[in-house]
Design a protein around this motif. Structure first.
Motif, PDB file in Angstrom:
ATOM      1  N   VAL A 780     -44.810 -96.353 -20.980  1.00 30.06           N
ATOM      2  CA  VAL A 780     -44.522 -96.884 -19.645  1.00 30.06           C
ATOM      3  C   VAL A 780     -45.825 -97.344 -18.991  1.00 30.06           C
ATOM      4  CG1 VAL A 780     -43.495 -96.430 -17.393  1.00 30.06           C
ATOM      5  CG2 VAL A 780     -42.623 -95.254 -19.439  1.00 30.06           C
ATOM      6  N   TRP A 781     -45.776 -98.516 -18.421  1.00 28.06           N
ATOM      7  CA  TRP A 781     -46.870 -99.014 -17.571  1.00 28.06           C
ATOM      8  C   TRP A 781     -46.384 -98.863 -16.132  1.00 28.06           C
ATOM      9  CZ3 TRP A 781     -51.535-101.639 -19.151  1.00 28.06           C
ATOM     10  CH2 TRP A 781     -52.322-102.079 -18.101  1.00 28.06           C
ATOM     11  N   ASP A 782     -46.951 -97.880 -15.431  1.00 30.35           N
ATOM     12  CA  ASP A 782     -46.546 -97.570 -14.055  1.00 30.35           C
ATOM     13  C   ASP A 782     -47.632 -98.083 -13.129  1.00 30.35           C
ATOM     14  OD1 ASP A 782     -45.816 -96.495 -11.640  1.00 30.35           O
ATOM     15  OD2 ASP A 782     -45.282 -94.534 -12.447  1.00 30.35           O
ATOM     16  N   TRP A 783     -47.325 -99.128 -12.363  1.00 34.05           N
ATOM     17  CA  TRP A 783     -48.348 -99.773 -11.548  1.00 34.05           C
ATOM     18  C   TRP A 783     -48.839 -98.862 -10.428  1.00 34.05           C
ATOM     19  CZ3 TRP A 783     -50.637-104.202 -12.962  1.00 34.05           C
ATOM     20  CH2 TRP A 783     -50.007-104.953 -13.966  1.00 34.05           C
ATOM     21  N   ARG A 784     -48.050 -97.900 -10.000  1.00 36.13           N
ATOM     22  CA  ARG A 784     -48.507 -97.011  -8.946  1.00 36.13           C
ATOM     23  C   ARG A 784     -49.566 -96.040  -9.465  1.00 36.13           C
ATOM     24  NH1 ARG A 784     -44.188 -93.637  -5.502  1.00 36.13           N
ATOM     25  NH2 ARG A 784     -43.467 -95.746  -5.072  1.00 36.13           N
ATOM     26  N   ARG A 785     -49.547 -95.747 -10.743  1.00 37.01           N
ATOM     27  CA  ARG A 785     -50.481 -94.787 -11.321  1.00 37.01           C
ATOM     28  C   ARG A 785     -51.743 -95.440 -11.864  1.00 37.01           C
ATOM     29  NH1 ARG A 785     -48.396 -89.802 -11.833  1.00 37.01           N
ATOM     30  NH2 ARG A 785     -46.154 -89.522 -11.710  1.00 37.01           N
ATOM     31  N   GLY A 786     -51.848 -96.746 -11.785  1.00 34.73           N
ATOM     32  CA  GLY A 786     -53.055 -97.394 -12.269  1.00 34.73           C
ATOM     33  C   GLY A 786     -52.785 -98.211 -13.519  1.00 34.73           C
ATOM     34  N   GLU A 787     -53.830 -98.869 -13.981  1.00 33.07           N
ATOM     35  CA  GLU A 787     -53.689 -99.827 -15.064  1.00 33.07           C
ATOM     36  C   GLU A 787     -53.874 -99.152 -16.424  1.00 33.07           C
ATOM     37  OE1 GLU A 787     -56.369-102.997 -14.252  1.00 33.07           O
ATOM     38  OE2 GLU A 787     -55.256-103.708 -12.539  1.00 33.07           O
ATOM     39  N   GLU A 788     -52.893 -98.383 -16.837  1.00 33.76           N
ATOM     40  CA  GLU A 788     -52.944 -97.713 -18.131  1.00 33.76           C
ATOM     41  C   GLU A 788     -51.531 -97.572 -18.685  1.00 33.76           C
ATOM     42  OE1 GLU A 788     -55.508 -96.914 -19.852  1.00 33.76           O
ATOM     43  OE2 GLU A 788     -57.132 -97.106 -18.390  1.00 33.76           O
ATOM     44  N   TRP A 789     -51.397 -97.739 -20.004  1.00 37.45           N
ATOM     45  CA  TRP A 789     -50.147 -97.406 -20.669  1.00 37.45           C
ATOM     46  C   TRP A 789     -50.090 -95.895 -20.836  1.00 37.45           C
ATOM     47  CZ3 TRP A 789     -46.071-100.349 -21.266  1.00 37.45           C
ATOM     48  CH2 TRP A 789     -46.216-101.738 -21.348  1.00 37.45           C
ATOM     49  N   GLY A 790     -48.967 -95.310 -20.482  1.00 38.12           N
ATOM     50  CA  GLY A 790     -48.799 -93.879 -20.661  1.00 38.12           C
ATOM     51  C   GLY A 790     -48.519 -93.525 -22.112  1.00 38.12           C
ATOM     52  N   PRO A 791     -48.562 -92.244 -22.464  1.00 38.23           N
ATOM     53  CA  PRO A 791     -48.250 -91.816 -23.837  1.00 38.23           C
ATOM     54  C   PRO A 791     -46.768 -92.007 -24.125  1.00 38.23           C
ATOM     55  CG  PRO A 791     -48.500 -89.903 -22.411  1.00 38.23           C
ATOM     56  CD  PRO A 791     -48.884 -91.090 -21.587  1.00 38.23           C
ATOM     57  N   PRO A 792     -46.373 -92.057 -25.384  1.00 39.59           N
ATOM     58  CA  PRO A 792     -44.941 -92.208 -25.725  1.00 39.59           C
ATOM     59  C   PRO A 792     -44.114 -91.065 -25.139  1.00 39.59           C
ATOM     60  CG  PRO A 792     -46.320 -92.594 -27.648  1.00 39.59           C
ATOM     61  CD  PRO A 792     -47.229 -92.065 -26.581  1.00 39.59           C
ATOM     62  N   LEU A 793     -42.962 -91.411 -24.572  1.00 39.47           N
ATOM     63  CA  LEU A 793     -42.099 -90.413 -23.957  1.00 39.47           C
ATOM     64  C   LEU A 793     -41.313 -89.666 -25.029  1.00 39.47           C
ATOM     65  CD1 LEU A 793     -40.658 -92.511 -20.980  1.00 39.47           C
ATOM     66  CD2 LEU A 793     -42.522 -90.852 -20.901  1.00 39.47           C
ATOM     67  N   ALA A 794     -41.258 -88.336 -24.869  1.00 35.72           N
ATOM     68  CA  ALA A 794     -40.487 -87.533 -25.809  1.00 35.72           C
ATOM     69  C   ALA A 794     -38.997 -87.665 -25.561  1.00 35.72           C
ATOM     70  CB  ALA A 794     -40.913 -86.069 -25.716  1.00 35.72           C
ATOM     71  N   ALA A 795     -38.601 -87.918 -24.304  1.00 36.58           N
ATOM     72  CA  ALA A 795     -37.191 -88.045 -23.953  1.00 36.58           C
ATOM     73  C   ALA A 795     -36.802 -89.519 -23.872  1.00 36.58           C
ATOM     74  CB  ALA A 795     -36.914 -87.342 -22.635  1.00 36.58           C
ATOM     75  N   ALA A 796     -35.490 -89.749 -23.815  1.00 37.28           N
ATOM     76  CA  ALA A 796     -34.970 -91.114 -23.729  1.00 37.28           C
ATOM     77  C   ALA A 796     -34.860 -91.530 -22.271  1.00 37.28           C
ATOM     78  CB  ALA A 796     -33.625 -91.213 -24.433  1.00 37.28           C
ATOM     79  N   GLY A 797     -35.917 -91.333 -21.530  1.00 38.59           N
ATOM     80  CA  GLY A 797     -35.910 -91.711 -20.126  1.00 38.59           C
ATOM     81  C   GLY A 797     -36.942 -90.916 -19.359  1.00 38.59           C
ATOM     82  N   LEU A 798     -36.929 -91.097 -18.070  1.00 38.42           N
ATOM     83  CA  LEU A 798     -37.868 -90.402 -17.203  1.00 38.42           C
ATOM     84  C   LEU A 798     -37.313 -90.363 -15.794  1.00 38.42           C
ATOM     85  CD1 LEU A 798     -40.781 -92.735 -16.138  1.00 38.42           C
ATOM     86  CD2 LEU A 798     -38.811 -93.574 -17.393  1.00 38.42           C
ATOM     87  N   LYS A 799     -37.939 -89.536 -14.988  1.00 38.74           N
ATOM     88  CA  LYS A 799     -37.562 -89.416 -13.589  1.00 38.74           C
ATOM     89  C   LYS A 799     -38.725 -89.888 -12.736  1.00 38.74           C
ATOM     90  CE  LYS A 799     -35.864 -86.051 -10.182  1.00 38.74           C
ATOM     91  NZ  LYS A 799     -35.526 -84.618  -9.976  1.00 38.74           N
ATOM     92  N   VAL A 800     -38.444 -90.719 -11.738  1.00 40.06           N
ATOM     93  CA  VAL A 800     -39.482 -91.199 -10.825  1.00 40.06           C
ATOM     94  C   VAL A 800     -39.154 -90.708  -9.422  1.00 40.06           C
ATOM     95  CG1 VAL A 800     -40.072 -93.223 -12.194  1.00 40.06           C
ATOM     96  CG2 VAL A 800     -38.266 -93.396 -10.496  1.00 40.06           C
ATOM     97  N   SER A 801     -40.169 -90.323  -8.709  1.00 41.60           N
ATOM     98  CA  SER A 801     -39.984 -89.829  -7.346  1.00 41.60           C
ATOM     99  C   SER A 801     -40.982 -90.521  -6.431  1.00 41.60           C
ATOM    100  CB  SER A 801     -40.173 -88.309  -7.302  1.00 41.60           C
ATOM    101  OG  SER A 801     -41.458 -87.957  -7.793  1.00 41.60           O
ATOM    102  N   GLY A 802     -41.041 -90.046  -5.185  1.00 45.28           N
ATOM    103  CA  GLY A 802     -41.919 -90.688  -4.217  1.00 45.28           C
ATOM    104  C   GLY A 802     -41.382 -92.022  -3.739  1.00 45.28           C
ATOM    105  N   LEU A 803     -40.064 -92.207  -3.860  1.00 45.14           N
ATOM    106  CA  LEU A 803     -39.453 -93.459  -3.430  1.00 45.14           C
ATOM    107  C   LEU A 803     -39.077 -93.357  -1.953  1.00 45.14           C
ATOM    108  CD1 LEU A 803     -37.070 -94.005  -6.473  1.00 45.14           C
ATOM    109  CD2 LEU A 803     -39.321 -95.031  -6.105  1.00 45.14           C
ATOM    110  N   GLY A 804     -39.402 -94.374  -1.223  1.00 49.17           N
ATOM    111  CA  GLY A 804     -39.075 -94.412   0.186  1.00 49.17           C
ATOM    112  C   GLY A 804     -39.125 -95.837   0.681  1.00 49.17           C
ATOM    113  N   PRO A 805     -38.830 -96.065   1.952  1.00 52.67           N
ATOM    114  CA  PRO A 805     -38.873 -97.429   2.490  1.00 52.67           C
ATOM    115  C   PRO A 805     -40.247 -98.051   2.273  1.00 52.67           C
ATOM    116  CG  PRO A 805     -37.825 -95.934   4.041  1.00 52.67           C
ATOM    117  CD  PRO A 805     -38.392 -95.082   2.950  1.00 52.67           C
ATOM    118  N   GLY A 806     -40.264 -99.220   1.664  1.00 52.83           N
ATOM    119  CA  GLY A 806     -41.520 -99.911   1.422  1.00 52.83           C
ATOM    120  C   GLY A 806     -42.342 -99.330   0.292  1.00 52.83           C
ATOM    121  N   ARG A 807     -41.747 -98.426  -0.525  1.00 51.47           N
ATOM    122  CA  ARG A 807     -42.483 -97.815  -1.641  1.00 51.47           C
ATOM    123  C   ARG A 807     -41.686 -97.990  -2.940  1.00 51.47           C
ATOM    124  NH1 ARG A 807     -46.555 -94.308  -1.054  1.00 51.47           N
ATOM    125  NH2 ARG A 807     -45.801 -92.963  -2.737  1.00 51.47           N
ATOM    126  N   PRO A 808     -41.559 -99.224  -3.421  1.00 53.45           N
ATOM    127  CA  PRO A 808     -40.856 -99.424  -4.691  1.00 53.45           C
ATOM    128  C   PRO A 808     -41.722 -98.958  -5.857  1.00 53.45           C
ATOM    129  CG  PRO A 808     -41.766-101.490  -3.927  1.00 53.45           C
ATOM    130  CD  PRO A 808     -42.025-100.484  -2.833  1.00 53.45           C
TER     131      PRO A 808
END
Length: 943
Positions: A780-808
């Motif tokens: 996963v390339w998560d733009w909020r966490r910076g310019e890095e590819w994350g390690p391969p995910l062990a699960a078939a998905g992930l959970k994202v939090s910190g979502l709010g108005p104006g915080r996609p």
């Protein structure tokens, strides 16, 4: 003047001030093409408050502020035709104003020194010299940071913008701003610590008066327009003082780095009964039957051991055996420097790196990448590189031949200083002798020097301290030829000092006033040390007079520091002779319930020992626990900062509160301990780990205030905190994840709090292939966490939090084994589950050429902003470089996405890839397609 063409423009500008339908770039172009001052006047009016606020951050004299204000806009005009401009100029102008003001302050200081030799200054009321000195040092060190790290600090702290607002100004993604903000803060903290100043968020934030709060008088607008028209200034040296390197850097930032912005397509995250929105590779929503299996668990991936390998070479380029290889201590983690390997006969080495200690430290979870791998051999200079490069094909560490430093430490009277300690604090290297020569020439000219190739603290595994003999001589070996050493000099009867010496024969380089003002000694030198003074006494309770143990005492702007003993005694040796000694005093431990204060000690004649007892006010003991909201477990590694701030109108706040906000340290039991004052205050928590919403409280409502220090239309009480003390300052709330307002009574025995950051809304993302099968091993390339590819995910998905108005949340996915890709925007208005179906990724190949058809070798291709209205464009995660023939290959493209790209060329003298042009048409591919683009022409920026 040709006003006819400007009528539509000026009509649009008569709308409310926040209407930006006419961009800054359009206004500037109108002025250049038509010559009408009206367009430039709008620019001055639009950005004047921010520019003037930046000047006031550095300058105290209003005349100097006005001169710097005018110089900033003259610089804008001088560079108007030579640079590519983003639609918004605010971030660029703020940075220019900051550097112009620094130049003005240097000129003012030189003028003051000159005038003081002739005219005795009149007496005046005492001013807060400690705060002025701290501010001066802060601005100097900010200016020395590279622009990618400096600009986010300027905009988020000094200008008070949120990360999203700063991202908009700079053209970056919010994740990029977050990552560089954290790295810049860590590097700034390290640099300030070397000058005896502790960096906290408050030191930056208290400076952060909003540009909106700084008005621009009409007469200043008029004089600025006149200066622009004439290209004339009351102080023309100001614009000249902005170093040429700055324009190269900004060209790179604005046309290269700053154009890397994410505009991926997507839809609102929906949650409907009976169906789950499925998202195709480009983020389109499709209706699919709801699956019955439970959502994937959000288990953090266990830290993996990382293999660091490489080869050690001698100065002749041949493999070098039996060389010690160390992993150097990193500023973001308490990882002790230790020998990890010894090179073999072929010069090769390999060792395992445990990233766990780095992940637990404040800062980026992947900060292990910045740890330095250092090769050290007797009789040679060390070689080093960052551990992150080891994952890019292995390291090549080439040792260099040595040239000893032969120094002599003398008093001002020329007497040798025996037994003085000389300690290595930094070692800087350049890629070539020519680049070091360019650095020395820039210092001599007062310009900003080119960036060094590498920086190292102490050399691991070797002694980094030497002593002078009876004749004051010292010989330092093992640094390498053509290196710049930062040396700390201490000794009996002399002041602490830091000097620079280059391991090269020649004459001293005497720097002119400028962004890098220094004297650099050659390999053979004599240093005249200033006399030092000893300041000693006791720390005592301000009410009872009893001695206090465990109080940290530090001199402002100088290295001496200590902790009081069981009898409350302290001693600071090596203080430079001054009219006043400024001490910052605070508890060294959380169980010492006293308030941090600043204490000024007036000097006496002579240089003999000086005694001063420090009276420190006792506070109410504070105990804070920060817990993870979902599990209730203590947050030990995810909290980077917990601090207490007395707030307006707290009458108990002493006048000698330091001009910075002091944080508390994590105790062994997982709590934060300190002390607070009776009356209004706040406990502020900054979380570096996890995804949490910014804090938001209303000081005015909580304390039932009729007013706050300034107009709420400019600085609402729901967005800033107003600090207590003689000079109330605004503290932006958005930089904290938790703010707890408190109002303890004078008789309170303890303030005990349990705080939890708000994770906001969360969403579960399911990852599957085109056939609907769950997909593991996705990166996963998560733009909020910076310019890095994350390690391969062990699960078939992930959970994202910190979502709010104006915080996609902007996410890009790729499965490298199966060559699948996809993307999605997860918005915070709704929470639920979203399925992303990855498709076979596409590939694009081609050859990069200029307008004449000539190949462009060794250029970088990066993403750029999409044209207006094309918000579904994607940005390349990272960069792709062309080969010697200008050929390139873009792998991992999301099918159906539009990639708008630009080209950059590396300039060694700048140390950056500088934007040279962009590709007119977007790159698009179908699932599994390999598209040959042929010769891809790069259009010059601005055309």
């Amino acid at each position: 003047m040709k006003s006819q063409a400007l009528r539509p423009l000026l009509t649009a500008l008569r709308r409310p001030a926040d209407d930006r339908r006419v961009s800054d770039r359009q206004l500037l172009q109108y002025y250049l093409d038509q010559g009408d001052e009206s367009a430039f006047a709008v620019l001055v009016g639009r950005h004047g408050p921010r520019v003037r606020a930046a000047c006031r951050q550095v300058l105290a004299d209003e005349a100097d502020v006005d001169d710097a204000f005018q110089a900033t806009f003259v610089v804008l005009l001088d560079k108007a035709r030579s640079m590519y401009w983003r639609p918004a100029l605010g971030g660029w102008l703020f940075g220019v104003a900051h550097r112009v003001a620094l130049r003005a302050r240097t000129r003012a200081a030189a003028r003051h020194r000159h005038e003081s030799r002739v005219v005795r200054p009149a007496s005046r009321p005492d001013v807060d010299l400690s705060w002025r000195e701290a501010v001066a040092v802060l601005h100097e060190e900010l200016d020395r940071l590279p622009d990618p790290l400096r600009l986010p600090l300027l905009l988020c702290y000094l200008d008070g913008l949120s990360r999203d607002e700063a991202a908009q100004q700079l053209g970056w993604t919010p994740g990029t701003v977050k990552g560089r903000l954290e790295r810049g803060r860590l590097r700034l903290r390290d640099r300030l610590a070397r000058r005896g100043i502790t960096l906290t968020t408050g030191l930056l934030a208290v400076l952060g008066n909003s540009g909106a709060a700084c008005t621009v008088p009409p007469r200043l607008v008029q004089t600025t327009l006149q200066a622009v028209a004439r290209r004339a200034l009351p102080a023309p040296a100001l614009a000249h003082g902005v170093p040429p390197i700055m324009w190269k850097n900004y060209t790179g930032l604005l046309a290269g780095l700053l154009l890397v912005a994410l505009a991926v397509g997507g839809s609102h995250l929906l949650s409907h009964a009976g169906t789950v929105p499925a998202v195709s590779a480009t983020g389109h929503l499709e209706e699919r039957p709801r699956r019955t299996e439970p959502p994937p668990r959000d288990k953090p991936s266990a830290p993996e051991s990382i293999t660091v390998q490489g080869r050690v070479l001698g100065p002749d380029g041949k493999p070098r055996a039996d060389v010690d290889v160390y992993l150097d201590r990193d500023t973001t983690a308490s990882v002790a420097a230790a020998r990890r390997a010894i090179s073999g006969k072929d010069g090769r080495f390999s060792f395992r790196l445990d990233p766990t200690p780095f992940a637990k430290a404040p800062g980026r979870a992947d900060s292990w990448r910045d740890a330095r791998v250092v090769a050290v051999a007797d009789g040679l200079g060390p070689a080093w590189a960052t551990a992150g490069r080891a994952t890019e094909g292995g390291l090549s560490l080439r040792l260099v031949s040595d040239l000893p430093l032969e120094g002599r430490i003398l008093t001002l009277e020329g007497r040798p200083v025996a037994g003085a300690r000389v300690r290595l604090r930094s070692l800087t290297a350049w890629a070539s002798e020519a680049e070091l020569s360019a650095h020395l020439r820039a210092v001599a000219a007062g310009d900003a020097p080119p960036r060094p190739f590498g920086f190292l603290g102490e050399v691991p595994g070797r002694s980094n301290e030497w002593k002078t003999d009876d004749q004051g001589r010292v010989r330092i070996t093992g640094l390498g030829r053509d290196r710049l050493a930062g040396l700390e000099v201490t000794g009996p009867g002399i002041a602490h000092d830091t000097i620079l010496a280059v391991t090269r024969a020649g004459k001293p380089v005497i720097g002119r006033p400028g962004p890098y003002w220094a004297t650099i000694y050659p390999a053979t030198f004599e240093h005249a040390a200033k006399p030092g003074r000893v300041l000693a006494g006791k720390a005592i309770d301000a009410t009872t007079g009893r001695p206090i143990a465990g109080i940290f005492v530090q001199s402002a702007g100088a290295p001496p520091k200590t902790v009081t003993d069981a009898e409350g005694r302290y001693e600071l040796a090596g203080l430079p002779k001054a009219n006043k000694y400024i001490l910052y005093v605070q508890p060294a431990r959380g169980d010492v319930p006293y308030i941090a204060v600043r204490i000024d000690v007036t000097d006496t004649t002579g240089v003999g020992p000086l005694r001063a007892d420090l009276r420190i006010p006792r506070g109410i003991p504070l105990r804070v626990q920060v817990k993870e909201p979902a599990t209730g477990k203590l947050l030990r590694s995810g909290v980077s900062y917990v601090s207490y701030v007395p707030l307006y109108p707290n009458k108990n706040a002493p006048e000698n509160l330091p001009g910075l906000m002091l944080g508390t340290k994590l105790e062994p039991d997982g709590s934060y301990r300190g002390a607070v004052l009776p009356g209004p205050g706040a406990i502020c928590v900054m979380c570096s780990g996890g995804d949490y919403l910014p804090a938001a409280v209303n000081q005015k409502t909580f304390f039932r205030l009729d007013r706050v220090p300034r107009d709420e239309k400019i600085l609402p009480a729901s967005e800033v905190l107003w600090t207590a003390g003689p000079n109330s300052n605004p503290l932006p709330q958005r930089q904290f994840q938790v703010i707890e307002l408190i109002d303890p009574s004078a008789g309170a025995k303890e303030v005990s709090l349990t705080l939890k950051p708000d994770p906001g809304k969360s969403a579960t993302i399911r990852l599957q292939d085109a056939d609907g099968h769950p997909l593991t091993g996705v990166r996963v390339w998560d733009w909020r966490r910076g310019e890095e590819w994350g390690p391969p995910l062990a699960a078939a998905g992930l959970k994202v939090s910190g979502l709010g108005p104006g915080r996609p949340r902007y996410l890009v996915f790729r499965h490298e084994g199966r060559k699948l890709a996809g993307t999605v925007i997860v918005r915070g208005e709704e929470a639920g589950t979203v399925t992303v179906a990855l498709q076979p990724w596409g590939t694009a190949t081609g050859r990069l050429v200029d307008t004449a058809g000539k190949p462009l070798p060794r250029h970088e291709l990066r993403g750029r902003n999409a044209p207006t209205g094309r918000d579904r464009a994607l940005t390349l995660p990272g960069a792709v470089r062309t080969d010697d023939e200008g050929k390139f290959r873009l792998d991992g493209l999301v099918p159906g996405g539009e990639y708008y790209l630009m080209a950059s060329k590396y300039l060694p003298q700048v140390g950056e890839f500088i934007g040279v042009g962009h590709l007119a048409d977007p790159v698009t591919v179908r699932p599994g397609e390999t598209k040959d683009l042929g010769d891809v022409q790069v259009r010059r920026i601005g055309k």
